[in-house]
Design an enzyme around this catalytic site. Structure first.
Site, PDB file in Angstrom:
ATOM      1  CB  CYS A  61      -0.967  -0.005   1.175  1.00 13.28           C
ATOM      2  SG  CYS A  61      -0.214  -0.344   2.774  1.00 13.28           S
ATOM      3  CG  HIS A  67      -0.801   4.384   4.488  1.00  9.82           C
ATOM      4  ND1 HIS A  67      -1.551   4.149   5.615  1.00  9.82           N
ATOM      5  CD2 HIS A  67      -0.308   3.175   4.107  1.00  9.82           C
ATOM      6  CE1 HIS A  67      -1.530   2.853   5.891  1.00  9.82           C
ATOM      7  NE2 HIS A  67      -0.789   2.242   4.996  1.00  9.82           N
TER       8      HIS A  67
END
EC number: 1.2.1.11
Lengths: 333, 333
Positions: free
Chosen positions: B131, B244
């Site tokens: 990710c 994130h």
């Protein structure tokens, strides 16, 4: 230590001012008298000190008669307005704001790193560095001594108490509002800080960096006496109450080695190594909260640059990043 | 797009599995049938899909008869055990785990960056990258095209949903316990995550880096086709629920310029620039939560290295960092 001194704290009711009082007490600083100064709004409040209660007085230009050392932490404006008159009254000003830090005739001091510079303060003013800069340099100075520092790339994880009590209140209020389905409007920070991170600390400058990001460059050069030091920094506010963390890539003049880097901290005051990945040991903000020492961990050979290390430094920015460092400067005098 | 396919989601009850289902629906993927697979424990649960309810079936080696594409997101162990039998049954496996990512005969695909590599999958398996790597590369690929990427230094600010639903629950429980004066024991993370940051994501390796930190190096090289690319990364978990953020210093082969860097994103799919410091515009995790596009901001000339930029990239790691990217790979087929 020398004979007891008459001390004053300017901004005595703020987060850092309160911590200065605690540090003086805990470190058994030779205080003859302590004067607490703040705005008229806060005058009359009382705070304990060594078993007595001290009443906060209003800060005026006449506040500094008979004071030997004044610890200022009430913002740059107050420092600029009252610092020179305090110094003119014969008292040494130790200033936590950014007002005088880059002035050539004002020493900028981290007592573990450049204590000698505090000896000569032609204007009677000594500056306390920026909190992130102090914490980063506490982690870097032993490595600089061992390997010769050349450049720093840093990303910070800065706690809300870096914005004073209002930062703490804002995070608390937002967390509560989210838990109870209430609404809120960000006031202290430009965006919601609860369960979010904000890549802006202090105001933006023309080159796209914030003032906070440039402090590590400018103050770092001055404190380490390295006018050629290169620093690029990204400062980020995180929903942590206290203690700043800094992810650092540092390049050195000489070859580096992880074991030698860890060994470089042996016997160094104010900084300790917590770095044992095999046993899950690394520093986090909660480890340093209310503590004097900065902690260093995650020391690795950087995978991009020659002679470079990656590391993670954590420190209580209210304490070592502000109040404690100021009191330590006072201890040098 | 080609004729409707028979799809399966393995790990259908997990955070990413649920998001995969949403992405298929929202993107109007040509689904002939959708099979939801999970462990025996979750079998029988029902989830809505295009106005109908689909019952979760237990994952077995016979689950893949007649399936054209299987999206796996149930951890590396399940992928290793069931991926090959799914492929043997003639279905294309798109795997979100790290099980096959670095295998030479398994393409590792970000559809906006290296879609052509998805054409040849000799083992019938295509891997979905890590990710943080996807999000960083979404921010870097347009700059690579403009200036030629040479190295990356990155510090991450990773949300708890990167650990699945259990990470979300752990943060919620700790915040509640702190608010009510209760106690708690960290379970998912090695330290308290509420009001703290943790510089460990995934397990440590021998060189002091975590597996997560080395993924950006190894996967970045493979995705960009740059075997000489240098990457040094520090991965940090922060108390954010979703999205994130990554602070990146990137060095390039050719001279860089902030305006040219911003312009490099024009017309690029899946990434947008939010970078206007004068007007307080920069991306934060809340901006990308539930969104397809990654956002890039804080683009500055790095002050240490020649031909280098500092930037801040944010993306929803459940979505573009996992589910969406997998569905986009399926769309390539």
């Amino acid at each position: 230590m020398s004979e007891p001194k008459n001390l004053a704290i300017v901004g005595a009711t703020g987060a850092v001012g309160e911590e200065m009082r605690l540090c003086l007490e805990q470190r058994d600083f030779p205080v003859k008298s302590l004067t607490l100064l703040a705005s008229a709004r806060s005058a009359g409040k009382r705070f304990p000190f060594r078993g007595e209660e001290i009443e906060v007085k209003e800060l005026t230009h006449d506040s500094f008669e008979g004071i030997d050392i004044a610890l200022f932490s009430a913002g740059g404006g107050i420092s600029k307005e009252f610092g020179p008159s305090a110094a003119a009254a014969g008292c040494v000003v130790i200033d936590n704001s950014s007002a005088f830090r880059m002035d050539e005739d004002v020493p900028l001091v981290v007592p573990e790193i450049n204590p000698d510079t505090a000896r000569t303060a032609p204007r009677g003013i000594i500056a306390n560095p920026n909190c992130s800069t102090i914490i980063a340099l506490m982690g870097l100075a032993p490595l600089h001594e061992a390997f010769g520092l050349r450049s720093i790339i840093a990303s910070t994880y800065q706690a809300v108490s870096g914005s004073g009590a209002q930062g703490i209140v804002e995070l608390e209020e937002q967390v509560n509002a989210i838990a109870t389905g209430g609404t809120f409007e960000p006031k202290v920070y430009p965006r919601q800080i609860a369960f979010n991170v904000i890549p802006q600390v202090d105001a933006f400058t023309d080159n796209g960096y914030t003032k906070e990001e440039l402090k590590m460059l400018n103050e770092g050069r001055k404190i380490l006496g390295l006018p050629e030091l290169k620093v690029s920094c990204t400062c980020v506010r995180v929903p942590v109450y206290r203690s700043h963390s800094i992810s650092i890539t540092a390049q050195f003049e000489r070859p580096v080695d992880v074991d030698a880097a860890r060994a470089a901290y042996a016997g160094k005051a104010g900084v300790a190594v917590k770095d044992d990945p095999a046993n899950g040991q690394f520093p986090v903000p909660l480890d340093t909260t209310g503590q004097d020492d900065c902690l260093v961990g995650r020391i690795r050979k950087n995978l991009v640059f020659k002679n470079a290390l990656d590391l993670w430094v954590v420190g209580d920015q209210v304490r070592k990043g502000a109040a404690l460092n100021a009191v330590q400067i006072a201890e040098l005098l």
